[in-house]
Scaffold this motif. Structure first.
Motif, PDB file in Angstrom:
ATOM      1  N   THR A   1       5.653   5.897   5.384  1.00  0.00           N
ATOM      2  CA  THR A   1       5.765   5.294   6.759  1.00  0.00           C
ATOM      3  C   THR A   1       5.457   6.259   7.996  1.00  0.00           C
ATOM      4  O   THR A   1       4.903   5.812   9.135  1.00  0.00           O
TER       5      THR A   1
ATOM      6  N   THR B   1       2.146   1.553  13.114  1.00  0.00           N
ATOM      7  CA  THR B   1       2.689   0.269  13.385  1.00  0.00           C
ATOM      8  C   THR B   1       2.327  -0.660  12.411  1.00  0.00           C
ATOM      9  O   THR B   1       1.013  -0.552  11.983  1.00  0.00           O
ATOM     10  N   LYS B   2       2.825  -1.813  12.283  1.00  0.00           N
ATOM     11  CA  LYS B   2       2.343  -2.861  11.476  1.00  0.00           C
ATOM     12  C   LYS B   2       1.054  -3.428  12.122  1.00  0.00           C
ATOM     13  O   LYS B   2       0.269  -3.924  11.511  1.00  0.00           O
TER      14      LYS B   2
ATOM     15  N   PRO C   1      -0.815  -3.772   8.712  1.00  0.00           N
ATOM     16  CA  PRO C   1       0.125  -4.680   8.107  1.00  0.00           C
ATOM     17  C   PRO C   1       0.679  -4.216   6.794  1.00  0.00           C
ATOM     18  O   PRO C   1       1.595  -4.644   6.338  1.00  0.00           O
TER      19      PRO C   1
ATOM     20  N   GLU D   1      11.022  -2.843   2.170  1.00  0.00           N
ATOM     21  CA  GLU D   1       9.690  -2.718   2.173  1.00  0.00           C
ATOM     22  C   GLU D   1       9.275  -1.363   1.690  1.00  0.00           C
ATOM     23  O   GLU D   1       8.355  -1.051   0.807  1.00  0.00           O
TER      24      GLU D   1
END
Ligand code: ZN
Length: 285
Positions: free
Chosen positions: A11, A16-17, A21, A29
């Motif tokens: 991560t 960022t998403k 995504p 997640e």
């Protein structure tokens, strides 16, 4: 050649998403990604935490939640919590993930530039954190962005706070720090004490090429969306897809992939520390 340890930096603090995504950010997640990456052949997981707004956080409760979920779905893997500084500068907060007693925690032994900031790890902080590694017996993964960070780690060893065999992770190609080249990687590998283990984390486009170099050189690899968001063909990456690619390349070359327990052996991780973290999850820090 030793079997290959595949680490996934799932991560990080920066992605960022919106950028990708496939980035896992919530504890659920993250745990789901760990399971899929472990099924693909990864054994070691470098973990950052995000708050409810998906911003980087050092909140130990979020770390606990992530660990709880990972242990539920993938009890066999090695958890390495981040002590990285981008989520905050408070020393105590940065060290709490070590006090949680994961099998490993990351430890950057020096300062360098990163995009728009100085990644601050002054000598006093190194001393402070090294003492906590010593107290807890958590194995540091020494994150090396610049060659001098190896010397800083050896100084902490001389003071009696961190102990061999060391595991180094060379983070190469971060804008502001040492460039991602095989020449730099070779130099760093030649600069660590005999008996150490090492992996490489290539940032951005250099992730897969440097991983391939490490596979051939007998080192280990760190991949994942923290370091790079794309597959070599330019499509959006996912953590499991990156692991699958590395496993495929490694097998083609004729090297084997380490299981979690084989990785513990290679990294000299004490077996009795495997689930120590479970006893810490209800403690107040
Ligand atoms: Zn990290």
């Amino acid at each position: 050649m030793e079997k290959l340890i595949i680490t996934v930096a799932l991560t990080g603090n920066v992605p960022t998403k919106e950028m990708n995504p496939n980035l896992p950010v919530t504890p659920d997640e993250i745990a789901y990604d760990v399971r899929r990456c472990a099924d693909a052949g990864a054994v070691l997981f470098h973990v950052h935490a995000r708050d409810a707004q998906l911003k980087p956080t050092l909140d130990i409760e979020v770390f606990k939640e992530i660990v709880r979920k990972i242990k539920e779905v993938a009890p066999e893997v090695i958890i390495q919590l981040s002590t990285g500084g981008r989520a905050g500068k408070d020393w105590e907060a940065r060290s709490k993930p070590i006090r949680l007693c994961p099998e490993m925690a990351s430890f950057t032994t020096g300062s360098n530039n990163l995009p728009g900031m100085v990644y601050e790890n002054p000598p006093q902080l190194l001393e402070y954190m090294a003492k906590i590694f010593n107290e807890t017996g958590v194995k540091p993964e020494i994150e090396v962005f610049e060659a001098g960070m190896i010397n800083n780690a050896l100084y902490l060893h001389k003071k009696g706070w961190i102990h061999p065999p060391f595991h180094f992770d060379f983070v190469l190609g971060a804008p502001g720090a040492m460039a991602g080249s095989v020449k730099n990687l070779q130099f760093l590998v030649d600069s660590i004490p005999p008996g150490s283990t090492w992996s490489v984390a290539g940032i951005g486009k250099m992730e897969i090429p440097l991983a391939v170099a490490a596979i051939v050189m007998g080192g280990h690899v760190r991949i994942g969306l923290e370091d790079n968001l794309y597959m070599p063909d330019g499509s959006l990456a996912s953590n499991p897809a990156l692991v699958e690619k590395i496993v495929r390349i490694t097998r083609e070359i004729g090297r084997e992939i380490a299981s979690p327990d084989e990785a513990r052996e290679i990294l000299s991780l004490p077996k009795e520390n495997k689930d120590r973290i479970l006893n810490m999850l209800d403690k107040v820090f």
